[in-house]
Design a protein around this motif. Sequence first.
Motif, PDB file in Angstrom:
ATOM      1  N   LEU A 170      -9.661   9.781  -9.253  1.00  0.00           N
ATOM      2  CA  LEU A 170     -10.544  10.394  -8.591  1.00  0.00           C
ATOM      3  C   LEU A 170     -11.855  10.453  -9.065  1.00  0.00           C
ATOM      4  O   LEU A 170     -12.937  10.828  -8.468  1.00  0.00           O
ATOM      5  CB  LEU A 170     -10.044  11.965  -8.265  1.00  0.00           C
ATOM      6  CG  LEU A 170      -8.693  12.129  -7.570  1.00  0.00           C
ATOM      7  CD1 LEU A 170      -8.368  13.452  -7.602  1.00  0.00           C
ATOM      8  CD2 LEU A 170      -9.135  11.711  -6.235  1.00  0.00           C
ATOM      9  N   LYS A 171     -12.061   9.670 -10.423  1.00  0.00           N
ATOM     10  CA  LYS A 171     -13.531   9.544 -10.727  1.00  0.00           C
ATOM     11  C   LYS A 171     -14.101   8.292 -10.280  1.00  0.00           C
ATOM     12  O   LYS A 171     -15.362   8.228 -10.391  1.00  0.00           O
ATOM     13  CB  LYS A 171     -13.296   9.577 -12.564  1.00  0.00           C
ATOM     14  CG  LYS A 171     -13.042  10.723 -13.177  1.00  0.00           C
ATOM     15  CD  LYS A 171     -12.845  10.662 -14.536  1.00  0.00           C
ATOM     16  CE  LYS A 171     -11.581   9.622 -15.076  1.00  0.00           C
ATOM     17  NZ  LYS A 171     -11.627   9.824 -16.384  1.00  0.00           N
ATOM     18  N   SER A 172     -13.286   7.212 -10.001  1.00  0.00           N
ATOM     19  CA  SER A 172     -13.716   6.019  -9.468  1.00  0.00           C
ATOM     20  C   SER A 172     -13.487   5.708  -8.114  1.00  0.00           C
ATOM     21  O   SER A 172     -14.019   4.755  -7.402  1.00  0.00           O
ATOM     22  CB  SER A 172     -13.325   4.939 -10.434  1.00  0.00           C
ATOM     23  OG  SER A 172     -12.067   4.633 -10.402  1.00  0.00           O
ATOM     24  N   GLY A 173     -12.231   6.158  -7.591  1.00  0.00           N
ATOM     25  CA  GLY A 173     -11.849   5.818  -6.291  1.00  0.00           C
ATOM     26  C   GLY A 173     -10.679   4.655  -6.607  1.00  0.00           C
ATOM     27  O   GLY A 173     -10.214   4.086  -5.448  1.00  0.00           O
ATOM     28  N   ALA A 174     -10.439   4.247  -7.835  1.00  0.00           N
ATOM     29  CA  ALA A 174      -9.486   3.076  -7.817  1.00  0.00           C
ATOM     30  C   ALA A 174      -8.073   3.575  -7.676  1.00  0.00           C
ATOM     31  O   ALA A 174      -7.679   4.511  -8.351  1.00  0.00           O
ATOM     32  CB  ALA A 174      -9.640   2.576  -9.154  1.00  0.00           C
ATOM     33  N   PRO A 175      -7.331   2.563  -7.009  1.00  0.00           N
ATOM     34  CA  PRO A 175      -5.942   3.038  -6.914  1.00  0.00           C
ATOM     35  C   PRO A 175      -5.172   3.033  -8.171  1.00  0.00           C
ATOM     36  O   PRO A 175      -5.422   2.083  -9.025  1.00  0.00           O
ATOM     37  CB  PRO A 175      -5.347   1.773  -5.838  1.00  0.00           C
ATOM     38  CG  PRO A 175      -6.691   1.520  -5.288  1.00  0.00           C
ATOM     39  CD  PRO A 175      -7.693   1.611  -6.111  1.00  0.00           C
ATOM     40  N   THR A 176      -4.043   4.015  -8.152  1.00  0.00           N
ATOM     41  CA  THR A 176      -3.339   3.777  -9.430  1.00  0.00           C
ATOM     42  C   THR A 176      -1.866   3.852  -9.036  1.00  0.00           C
ATOM     43  O   THR A 176      -1.464   3.982  -8.033  1.00  0.00           O
ATOM     44  CB  THR A 176      -3.547   5.207 -10.293  1.00  0.00           C
ATOM     45  OG1 THR A 176      -3.681   6.368  -9.476  1.00  0.00           O
ATOM     46  CG2 THR A 176      -4.960   5.133 -10.938  1.00  0.00           C
ATOM     47  N   PHE A 177      -0.841   3.065 -10.090  1.00  0.00           N
ATOM     48  CA  PHE A 177       0.286   2.925  -9.786  1.00  0.00           C
ATOM     49  C   PHE A 177       1.057   3.579 -11.116  1.00  0.00           C
ATOM     50  O   PHE A 177       0.803   3.587 -11.987  1.00  0.00           O
ATOM     51  CB  PHE A 177       0.554   1.419  -9.415  1.00  0.00           C
ATOM     52  CG  PHE A 177      -0.368   0.738  -8.343  1.00  0.00           C
ATOM     53  CD1 PHE A 177       0.049   0.951  -7.123  1.00  0.00           C
ATOM     54  CD2 PHE A 177      -1.596   0.361  -8.792  1.00  0.00           C
ATOM     55  CE1 PHE A 177      -0.762   0.608  -5.914  1.00  0.00           C
ATOM     56  CE2 PHE A 177      -2.278  -0.273  -7.635  1.00  0.00           C
ATOM     57  CZ  PHE A 177      -1.865  -0.225  -6.497  1.00  0.00           C
ATOM     58  N   GLY A 178       2.242   3.583 -10.483  1.00  0.00           N
ATOM     59  CA  GLY A 178       3.552   4.248 -11.451  1.00  0.00           C
ATOM     60  C   GLY A 178       2.948   5.562 -12.122  1.00  0.00           C
ATOM     61  O   GLY A 178       3.225   5.674 -13.492  1.00  0.00           O
TER      62      GLY A 178
END
Length: 463
Positions: free
Chosen positions: A261-269
Motif C-alpha cells: 500500500l506504499k507503492s501499489g506493487a502486487p505482493t505474493f505469499g
Amino acid sequence: MHRWSGSHTTWSVSPLVGLRPLFCELRGVRTVARGAAALLGRPAECADGRTGRRGTYGATRPVGPSCFACCRARSVSGTAHAAPTHPAIRAARRRGAGSARGARRLDPVGIGVEFRGDDEALELFRTAGSEVVGVRVRFEPGLARQLCSTAPERATDSIAMARIVFGAEYMASHCVIQGNVNVNSPLVWDDTMSGALKVYTGANQGCLISPFIIGGGMGPVTQPALIAQAHAEAMTGIALTQLVRPGAPMIYGNFLTTMDLKSGAPTFGTAESTLATFAIGPLARRLGMPFRCGGHYTASKVADAQAMQESADAMTPGLLAGSNFILQAAGWLEGGLTLRYEKFVMDADRCGMLHRLLEGLIVDDYELGASASSEAGPGGNYLATAHTMANFETANFESALCDARSFEQWSEEGSLDMAQRANQQWKQMLADYEPPPPLDPAVGRELQAFVDDRNAAVPDAWY
C-alpha cells in the motif's frame, strides 16, 4: 487422483477432506456468502462514499508499478477508471516512488507493456508511430484487445483448430481445450471476457472462471470483503456458463493477493492472501465446484530466497485449501512478467515434494515396520535392516536439486548453490529432450490451411 503435467506446469490434485480451519467454519462461509450476495444485489461504495460507476468499487482506484495483466485487462476493455487518488499512493509519489523503479500511473485510455532487453522490438514500435517511453510501449485499448488471446475471435479460432485435431463429434462430449476467463474486477463482465466465455461454453469446452483481484486495487483492502467480492464474481461467471449451455464444464477459480500500500506493487505469499485462500476453498466446496487456487507466485526478479519464500507460501496454502487445479505451478518471477528456467526446475522439484505430501500416510502392519524394530533391536541401527533395504528407493521423495552433503564434499564439487545446480539441470533436460511423435500429416496440412485462410482474411496491421 493426482496428476501433474510437466509440459503444461499445471496440477490436478484431489482435495484434502476434513481440513477446516476455524476461521472457515460453516458460519463464516455463510457470512461471506451473504456478503457476496449483497454485492450482487446492489452497487458498492468507494472509500469516500461515492457509488462507483456500473456498480463497481468507485470511479478512482490506485494503480501500482507492476499493474500487469489485471490493470492492463481493464484498459483493454476500455473500462479503466481515472487516475489514482488513494492517499497512500500520493504519499509514495511525494517520497519519490514515481521514479522508474517506483509507482507508475497507468494511462486510463491505454496500457503500457515493457520490452526490456529487446531494443529491436522497441525500434519497430517507435518506427510504426507508437508512443515509446524508455522500455514501455503504449497500446491503444482497441489494439490491445485484438492482441488478447482470450478475445471471442481468438476463442472461435481455437475451437475451430481443436476440432480439426480431435473432431467435432469427440469434442461435443469431451473437454480438450480450456479458456481462462478473468472477471474485469471489480464486478464487471466486459464483452471480451464474457464473449470468450460464451464461445468456449457453447462448444462444451472448459472455462476457468477466475476473479483476479489485488486487495486495495480492484477490491477492498480487508480480506473478508475481498473474499465476498471474489465469490460473487465467480458465481456470476459460472451462472453465465450454465445459461449458455447447462452442464458445460467449468472450474471455480480464484486469484486473490495483496498490494504494497506504499507503492501499489502486487505482493505474493503474504499472510493475508494465505487466509483468503483458506476461506475460498470451503466456499467452492459449498457450491460443489472444482476449485482452482495456488501457484508458485513471487514478485522477486531472480530465483532467490524471496522467490522461494513467496512461492512456497502461495503454493502450499492452495494445496491445503483443497485445490483441484493449480495453474502457474512453475517458473513465475516478477509477478508473472518473466520466467526463468532455474526457477522453473526449482518449482518443479518442489511440486514433486508436494505430490508426496498429498499422498498422505498409509498405516498398516507393513508401514508400522515391526520386523525392522525386531531386527534392529534396542539401541540398534535400522539402516541395514531388510525393511530399510526393501524401501530405500521409495520411502522418501528424493529431490534432484537439494544438497545434503557435508560442507567439504559440497566445496570439492564446486560450491554450487541451488540456482547454479538448477541451471545445470535445465540445460541437461533440454539436451536430453526427445520431441513427441509428429502430428498426423493430413491433420497438419488442414491446420496449416486454416491458419493461411485466417491470415488472408485478417487485414494486415502494423502490429
